[in-house]
Design a protein around this motif. Sequence first.
Motif, mmCIF file in Angstrom:
data_model
loop_
_atom_site.group_PDB
_atom_site.id
_atom_site.type_symbol
_atom_site.label_atom_id
_atom_site.label_comp_id
_atom_site.label_asym_id
_atom_site.label_seq_id
_atom_site.Cartn_x
_atom_site.Cartn_y
_atom_site.Cartn_z
ATOM 1 N N ASP A 22 -0.525 -3.344 -3.645
ATOM 2 C CA ASP A 22 -1.731 -2.210 -3.357
ATOM 3 C C ASP A 22 -2.527 -2.087 -2.213
ATOM 4 N N ASP A 23 -2.773 -3.372 -1.724
ATOM 5 C CA ASP A 23 -3.645 -3.471 -0.494
ATOM 6 C C ASP A 23 -2.784 -3.222 0.917
ATOM 7 N N GLY A 24 -1.270 -3.516 0.758
ATOM 8 C CA GLY A 24 -0.482 -2.783 1.965
ATOM 9 C C GLY A 24 -0.403 -4.459 2.413
ATOM 10 N N VAL A 25 0.732 -4.496 3.411
ATOM 11 C CA VAL A 25 0.975 -5.579 4.117
ATOM 12 C C VAL A 25 0.876 -5.334 5.681
ATOM 13 N N THR A 26 0.665 -6.382 6.454
ATOM 14 C CA THR A 26 0.735 -6.706 7.617
ATOM 15 C C THR A 26 1.688 -7.553 8.138
ATOM 16 N N LEU A 27 2.785 -7.114 8.716
ATOM 17 C CA LEU A 27 4.093 -7.995 9.041
ATOM 18 C C LEU A 27 4.272 -8.112 10.651
ATOM 19 N N ILE A 28 4.491 -9.412 10.917
ATOM 20 C CA ILE A 28 4.869 -9.598 12.418
ATOM 21 C C ILE A 28 6.258 -9.004 12.597
ATOM 22 N N ILE A 29 6.195 -8.355 13.944
ATOM 23 C CA ILE A 29 7.344 -7.837 14.628
ATOM 24 C C ILE A 29 7.760 -8.174 15.824
ATOM 25 N N GLU A 30 8.996 -7.915 16.125
ATOM 26 C CA GLU A 30 9.516 -8.324 17.614
ATOM 27 C C GLU A 30 9.983 -6.958 18.104
ATOM 28 N N LEU A 31 10.380 -6.152 17.253
ATOM 29 C CA LEU A 31 11.050 -4.886 17.878
ATOM 30 C C LEU A 31 10.169 -3.440 18.062
ATOM 31 N N GLY A 32 8.623 -3.854 17.878
ATOM 32 C CA GLY A 32 7.716 -2.548 17.951
ATOM 33 C C GLY A 32 7.210 -2.319 19.221
ATOM 34 N N ARG A 33 6.172 -1.703 19.325
ATOM 35 C CA ARG A 33 5.451 -1.391 20.552
ATOM 36 C C ARG A 33 5.161 -2.483 21.126
ATOM 37 N N TRP A 34 4.362 -3.598 20.247
ATOM 38 C CA TRP A 34 3.902 -4.772 21.117
ATOM 39 C C TRP A 34 4.636 -5.946 20.213
ATOM 40 N N PRO A 35 5.967 -6.501 21.150
ATOM 41 C CA PRO A 35 6.422 -7.636 20.362
ATOM 42 C C PRO A 35 5.630 -8.746 20.201
ATOM 43 N N GLY A 36 5.717 -9.242 18.831
ATOM 44 C CA GLY A 36 4.666 -10.324 18.460
ATOM 45 C C GLY A 36 3.491 -9.670 17.871
ATOM 46 N N GLY A 37 3.606 -8.348 17.965
ATOM 47 C CA GLY A 37 2.785 -7.676 17.139
ATOM 48 C C GLY A 37 2.601 -7.407 15.781
ATOM 49 N N ARG A 38 1.904 -6.572 14.913
ATOM 50 C CA ARG A 38 1.855 -6.400 13.608
ATOM 51 C C ARG A 38 2.122 -5.031 13.234
ATOM 52 N N ALA A 39 3.019 -4.866 12.109
ATOM 53 C CA ALA A 39 3.413 -3.568 11.687
ATOM 54 C C ALA A 39 2.502 -3.406 10.348
ATOM 55 N N LEU A 40 1.919 -2.319 10.194
ATOM 56 C CA LEU A 40 1.127 -2.038 8.900
ATOM 57 C C LEU A 40 1.975 -1.208 7.887
ATOM 58 N N TYR A 41 2.102 -1.522 6.614
ATOM 59 C CA TYR A 41 2.886 -0.765 5.450
ATOM 60 C C TYR A 41 1.926 -0.835 4.309
ATOM 61 N N ASP A 42 1.822 0.534 3.979
ATOM 62 C CA ASP A 42 1.075 0.726 2.693
ATOM 63 C C ASP A 42 1.723 1.547 1.701
ATOM 64 N N PRO A 43 1.250 1.213 0.370
ATOM 65 C CA PRO A 43 1.974 2.107 -0.762
ATOM 66 C C PRO A 43 1.350 3.398 -0.795
ATOM 67 N N ARG A 44 2.293 4.435 -1.296
ATOM 68 C CA ARG A 44 1.494 5.799 -1.210
ATOM 69 C C ARG A 44 0.542 5.769 -2.708
ATOM 70 N N PRO A 45 -0.455 6.312 -2.596
ATOM 71 C CA PRO A 45 -1.138 6.273 -4.063
ATOM 72 C C PRO A 45 -0.492 7.252 -4.867
ATOM 73 N N GLY A 46 -0.413 6.522 -6.059
ATOM 74 C CA GLY A 46 0.297 7.155 -7.350
ATOM 75 C C GLY A 46 1.678 7.184 -7.377
ATOM 76 N N GLU A 47 2.337 6.648 -6.453
ATOM 77 C CA GLU A 47 3.676 6.594 -6.424
ATOM 78 C C GLU A 47 4.301 5.683 -7.452
ATOM 79 N N ALA A 48 5.225 6.127 -8.361
ATOM 80 C CA ALA A 48 5.582 5.054 -9.442
ATOM 81 C C ALA A 48 6.287 3.863 -8.817
ATOM 82 N N ARG A 49 6.243 2.888 -9.808
ATOM 83 C CA ARG A 49 6.717 1.487 -9.502
ATOM 84 C C ARG A 49 7.664 1.187 -10.647
ATOM 85 N N LYS A 50 8.589 0.352 -10.368
ATOM 86 C CA LYS A 50 9.663 0.200 -11.340
ATOM 87 C C LYS A 50 9.390 -1.407 -11.834
#
Length: 99
Positions: free
Chosen positions: A55-83
């Motif tokens: 639920d807190d989302g994640v910060t992941l190291i990336i090499e293919l983004g705007r800043w190589p070696g930077g971080r990409a931020l990914y978050d859940p959508r509120p209320g989206e169902a989980r299996k």
Amino acid sequence: MHEGDEQLLRGRIYGHDHDDPDPGPRSGRTYAELVGGPLDGLLLDIHGWRTVEVDDGVTLIIELGRWPGGRALYDPRPGEARKPGPGIACRLYYSGDTP
């Protein structure tokens, strides 16, 4: 990102080597699908994570983004169902990146 890079990433697990002979999901594990951004199409192994950690989302190291070696931020959508259980349990959506 080039089309070849995107194809290379599809169906792979974040953090596994690109030359892993079996880069796909493992039986009995739980995953979040990463949607959008530089890691679109990858799966994140969240097996054993508590709900609040996802639920807190994640910060992941990336090499293919705007800043190589930077971080990409990914978050859940509120209320989206989980299996529950193994397999793809939820989606995390790209929300930005940082150096």
